[in-house]
Motif scaffolding. Sequence first.
Motif, PDB file in Angstrom:
ATOM      1  N   GLY A 374      11.176  79.556  33.276  1.00 23.95           N
ATOM      2  CA  GLY A 374      11.523  78.168  32.981  1.00 23.95           C
ATOM      3  C   GLY A 374      12.873  77.736  33.493  1.00 23.95           C
ATOM      4  O   GLY A 374      13.339  76.617  33.190  1.00 23.95           O
ATOM      5  N   ALA A 375      13.538  78.563  34.307  1.00 28.64           N
ATOM      6  CA  ALA A 375      14.869  78.234  34.816  1.00 28.64           C
ATOM      7  C   ALA A 375      14.923  76.888  35.547  1.00 28.64           C
ATOM      8  O   ALA A 375      15.901  76.142  35.409  1.00 28.64           O
ATOM      9  CB  ALA A 375      15.378  79.360  35.722  1.00 28.64           C
ATOM     10  N   PRO A 376      13.899  76.511  36.349  1.00 25.15           N
ATOM     11  CA  PRO A 376      13.966  75.203  37.009  1.00 25.15           C
ATOM     12  C   PRO A 376      14.086  74.029  36.025  1.00 25.15           C
ATOM     13  O   PRO A 376      14.705  73.008  36.350  1.00 25.15           O
ATOM     14  CB  PRO A 376      12.639  75.134  37.780  1.00 25.15           C
ATOM     15  CG  PRO A 376      12.287  76.565  38.035  1.00 25.15           C
ATOM     16  CD  PRO A 376      12.728  77.290  36.806  1.00 25.15           C
ATOM     17  N   PHE A 377      13.517  74.167  34.826  1.00 28.97           N
ATOM     18  CA  PHE A 377      13.614  73.089  33.854  1.00 28.97           C
ATOM     19  C   PHE A 377      15.044  72.953  33.320  1.00 28.97           C
ATOM     20  O   PHE A 377      15.491  71.847  33.004  1.00 28.97           O
ATOM     21  CB  PHE A 377      12.634  73.317  32.698  1.00 28.97           C
ATOM     22  CG  PHE A 377      11.187  73.146  33.099  1.00 28.97           C
ATOM     23  CD1 PHE A 377      10.638  71.887  33.216  1.00 28.97           C
ATOM     24  CD2 PHE A 377      10.404  74.251  33.389  1.00 28.97           C
ATOM     25  CE1 PHE A 377       9.314  71.719  33.603  1.00 28.97           C
ATOM     26  CE2 PHE A 377       9.085  74.095  33.774  1.00 28.97           C
ATOM     27  CZ  PHE A 377       8.533  72.822  33.887  1.00 28.97           C
ATOM     28  N   LEU A 378      15.768  74.076  33.223  1.00 27.07           N
ATOM     29  CA  LEU A 378      17.178  73.999  32.827  1.00 27.07           C
ATOM     30  C   LEU A 378      17.987  73.265  33.885  1.00 27.07           C
ATOM     31  O   LEU A 378      18.902  72.494  33.566  1.00 27.07           O
ATOM     32  CB  LEU A 378      17.748  75.405  32.626  1.00 27.07           C
ATOM     33  CG  LEU A 378      17.602  76.041  31.250  1.00 27.07           C
ATOM     34  CD1 LEU A 378      18.367  77.366  31.211  1.00 27.07           C
ATOM     35  CD2 LEU A 378      18.115  75.105  30.150  1.00 27.07           C
ATOM     36  N   LEU A 379      17.667  73.508  35.151  1.00 29.40           N
ATOM     37  CA  LEU A 379      18.329  72.788  36.237  1.00 29.40           C
ATOM     38  C   LEU A 379      18.082  71.287  36.104  1.00 29.40           C
ATOM     39  O   LEU A 379      18.992  70.468  36.289  1.00 29.40           O
ATOM     40  CB  LEU A 379      17.811  73.301  37.586  1.00 29.40           C
ATOM     41  CG  LEU A 379      18.361  72.625  38.838  1.00 29.40           C
ATOM     42  CD1 LEU A 379      19.877  72.729  38.902  1.00 29.40           C
ATOM     43  CD2 LEU A 379      17.727  73.251  40.091  1.00 29.40           C
ATOM     44  N   SER A 380      16.854  70.911  35.745  1.00 33.63           N
ATOM     45  CA  SER A 380      16.529  69.498  35.558  1.00 33.63           C
ATOM     46  C   SER A 380      17.299  68.884  34.397  1.00 33.63           C
ATOM     47  O   SER A 380      17.687  67.717  34.442  1.00 33.63           O
ATOM     48  CB  SER A 380      15.020  69.319  35.338  1.00 33.63           C
ATOM     49  OG  SER A 380      14.302  69.613  36.514  1.00 33.63           O
ATOM     50  N   VAL A 381      17.534  69.661  33.354  1.00 32.85           N
ATOM     51  CA  VAL A 381      18.329  69.175  32.222  1.00 32.85           C
ATOM     52  C   VAL A 381      19.716  68.755  32.692  1.00 32.85           C
ATOM     53  O   VAL A 381      20.225  67.685  32.334  1.00 32.85           O
ATOM     54  CB  VAL A 381      18.439  70.267  31.128  1.00 32.85           C
ATOM     55  CG1 VAL A 381      19.515  69.889  30.099  1.00 32.85           C
ATOM     56  CG2 VAL A 381      17.105  70.454  30.430  1.00 32.85           C
ATOM     57  N   GLY A 382      20.342  69.586  33.522  1.00 36.00           N
ATOM     58  CA  GLY A 382      21.663  69.256  34.039  1.00 36.00           C
ATOM     59  C   GLY A 382      21.659  68.002  34.881  1.00 36.00           C
ATOM     60  O   GLY A 382      22.567  67.153  34.775  1.00 36.00           O
ATOM     61  N   LEU A 383      20.641  67.834  35.725  1.00 32.85           N
ATOM     62  CA  LEU A 383      20.557  66.655  36.587  1.00 32.85           C
ATOM     63  C   LEU A 383      20.357  65.372  35.772  1.00 32.85           C
ATOM     64  O   LEU A 383      20.950  64.332  36.076  1.00 32.85           O
ATOM     65  CB  LEU A 383      19.417  66.827  37.592  1.00 32.85           C
ATOM     66  CG  LEU A 383      19.619  67.933  38.636  1.00 32.85           C
ATOM     67  CD1 LEU A 383      18.349  68.156  39.424  1.00 32.85           C
ATOM     68  CD2 LEU A 383      20.773  67.588  39.566  1.00 32.85           C
ATOM     69  N   ILE A 384      19.515  65.445  34.746  1.00 31.11           N
ATOM     70  CA  ILE A 384      19.286  64.279  33.894  1.00 31.11           C
ATOM     71  C   ILE A 384      20.569  63.897  33.165  1.00 31.11           C
ATOM     72  O   ILE A 384      20.889  62.705  33.016  1.00 31.11           O
ATOM     73  CB  ILE A 384      18.162  64.559  32.877  1.00 31.11           C
ATOM     74  CG1 ILE A 384      16.811  64.631  33.590  1.00 31.11           C
ATOM     75  CG2 ILE A 384      18.109  63.473  31.803  1.00 31.11           C
ATOM     76  CD1 ILE A 384      16.341  63.326  34.188  1.00 31.11           C
ATOM     77  N   ALA A 385      21.329  64.886  32.711  1.00 34.00           N
ATOM     78  CA  ALA A 385      22.586  64.606  32.012  1.00 34.00           C
ATOM     79  C   ALA A 385      23.564  63.865  32.932  1.00 34.00           C
ATOM     80  O   ALA A 385      24.232  62.909  32.517  1.00 34.00           O
ATOM     81  CB  ALA A 385      23.215  65.903  31.500  1.00 34.00           C
ATOM     82  N   ILE A 386      23.634  64.289  34.200  1.00 36.59           N
ATOM     83  CA  ILE A 386      24.507  63.605  35.164  1.00 36.59           C
ATOM     84  C   ILE A 386      24.014  62.183  35.409  1.00 36.59           C
ATOM     85  O   ILE A 386      24.811  61.228  35.454  1.00 36.59           O
ATOM     86  CB  ILE A 386      24.560  64.395  36.487  1.00 36.59           C
ATOM     87  CG1 ILE A 386      25.192  65.768  36.259  1.00 36.59           C
ATOM     88  CG2 ILE A 386      25.354  63.620  37.537  1.00 36.59           C
ATOM     89  CD1 ILE A 386      25.097  66.696  37.459  1.00 36.59           C
ATOM     90  N   ALA A 387      22.705  62.006  35.576  1.00 34.37           N
ATOM     91  CA  ALA A 387      22.141  60.673  35.807  1.00 34.37           C
ATOM     92  C   ALA A 387      22.439  59.737  34.645  1.00 34.37           C
ATOM     93  O   ALA A 387      22.781  58.565  34.843  1.00 34.37           O
ATOM     94  CB  ALA A 387      20.630  60.775  36.035  1.00 34.37           C
ATOM     95  N   LEU A 388      22.317  60.243  33.439  1.00 38.92           N
ATOM     96  CA  LEU A 388      22.602  59.428  32.257  1.00 38.92           C
ATOM     97  C   LEU A 388      24.064  59.015  32.228  1.00 38.92           C
ATOM     98  O   LEU A 388      24.392  57.868  31.892  1.00 38.92           O
ATOM     99  CB  LEU A 388      22.254  60.216  30.991  1.00 38.92           C
ATOM    100  CG  LEU A 388      22.464  59.511  29.649  1.00 38.92           C
ATOM    101  CD1 LEU A 388      21.677  58.206  29.582  1.00 38.92           C
ATOM    102  CD2 LEU A 388      22.063  60.436  28.497  1.00 38.92           C
ATOM    103  N   PHE A 389      24.954  59.916  32.614  1.00 42.49           N
ATOM    104  CA  PHE A 389      26.387  59.605  32.649  1.00 42.49           C
ATOM    105  C   PHE A 389      26.676  58.511  33.671  1.00 42.49           C
ATOM    106  O   PHE A 389      27.400  57.546  33.385  1.00 42.49           O
ATOM    107  CB  PHE A 389      27.184  60.868  32.986  1.00 42.49           C
ATOM    108  CG  PHE A 389      28.659  60.638  33.141  1.00 42.49           C
ATOM    109  CD1 PHE A 389      29.476  60.482  32.031  1.00 42.49           C
ATOM    110  CD2 PHE A 389      29.228  60.580  34.410  1.00 42.49           C
ATOM    111  CE1 PHE A 389      30.838  60.267  32.181  1.00 42.49           C
ATOM    112  CE2 PHE A 389      30.589  60.368  34.569  1.00 42.49           C
ATOM    113  CZ  PHE A 389      31.397  60.210  33.440  1.00 42.49           C
TER     114      PHE A 389
END
Length: 400
Positions: A374-389
């Motif tokens: 599931g490591a790719p989903f953790l990467l997506s979490v980081g990207l979504i957090a940046i997008a939200l910021f």
Amino acid sequence: MRLPVLFIMITVMLDAMGIGLIMPVMPDLLSEVQGGTLGKAAIWGGILSTSFALMQFIFGPILGGLSDRFGRRPVLLISLVVMSLDYLVMAIAGSIWWLLIGRIVGGITAATHSTANAYIADISKPEDKAANFGLLGAAFGIGFILGPLIGGLLAEYGTRAPFYAAAVLAALNALFGWFILSETVTDKIRRPFSLTRSNPIGALKVLGKLPNIANLLVVYFLYQVAFTVYPAVWSYFGKERFDWDPATIGLSLGLFGVTIALVQGLLIRPFIRVLGERGTVIYGFGFDLMAFLALAFVTSGTLALILTPLAALAGVVTPALQGIMSKAVDDNQQGELQGALTSVSALAMIMAPMTMTYTFAVFTSETAPIYMPGAPFLLSVGLIAIALFVFARSGRAKVT
């Protein structure tokens, strides 16, 4: 519903079906053609997806610009015919290189998503654009439902059967469009074709000068990269983590598509009415953060199936962002805008599949520092957090 609108929705649905039809068989097909481990097949799947996306990136604004000049009808119909022929080539491909050529041509023909969106923008009032883009999102979701389900069932007849099915569907829709599709580009909004503007860099430079558009394009890009984790690794993730067969993978993707269709077809209007377009985007990002984080650590196939439709509840983000940006540009720039958005999505697809599949391969290999499919989903979490910021800090010009 008018028949031309139905044709546009079917076209978008077939784009999703064409992807979804072949997803359940890709792990087995690539192992059959190329040989090697599942991790190697995943990397080749990333290469094929990247080549597909690269063509979309290059040709999205070109086809959008051509549709602003020559009309939506010829661009859509010609692309469907070529798409049908391309699937036939992939159905008989005997090597990885023929599959690669097929994905390159397929990327060009699938770049018409910008033209379909431009058609909807042509016929929509400003206040209805986000909701109508949601209809296209719902059509995509329906295609995502039917594609994997049918692909999983057709896999019983061999790894090539889904390609023949996709070829027939594209040809039938081209025939349907020939008889019923009306043209929406009039002399009033017709714009001369300019290669300087109708290329990914030129289109983004022009649109990036508009108030608030540059930040929104960044947000749109980050979201597309993060969300591409589904088509990029889901088949391999399901097979590795839960030992799912093609039918189960198709079922799980269909479940995801059902929720996407319901959210974008039925819930987008009340969400925008209650939260506004900006609030809707923020809600969607929040839901994605929770869903991706859960999928990164899930070990139960049953729980993953439960989380799949929950993750799709964030599907309101794309139409809300499209609505915000569509209202910020002139009527004669709708094709250009949608072409640029297609290129942004394609740029995300260029980067995401290789990044996501490589991450999957690294964390499932024998030498992995930590075994974590599931490591790719953790990467997506980081990207979504940046997008939200970035979105939270963006200006509120022309945003409801």
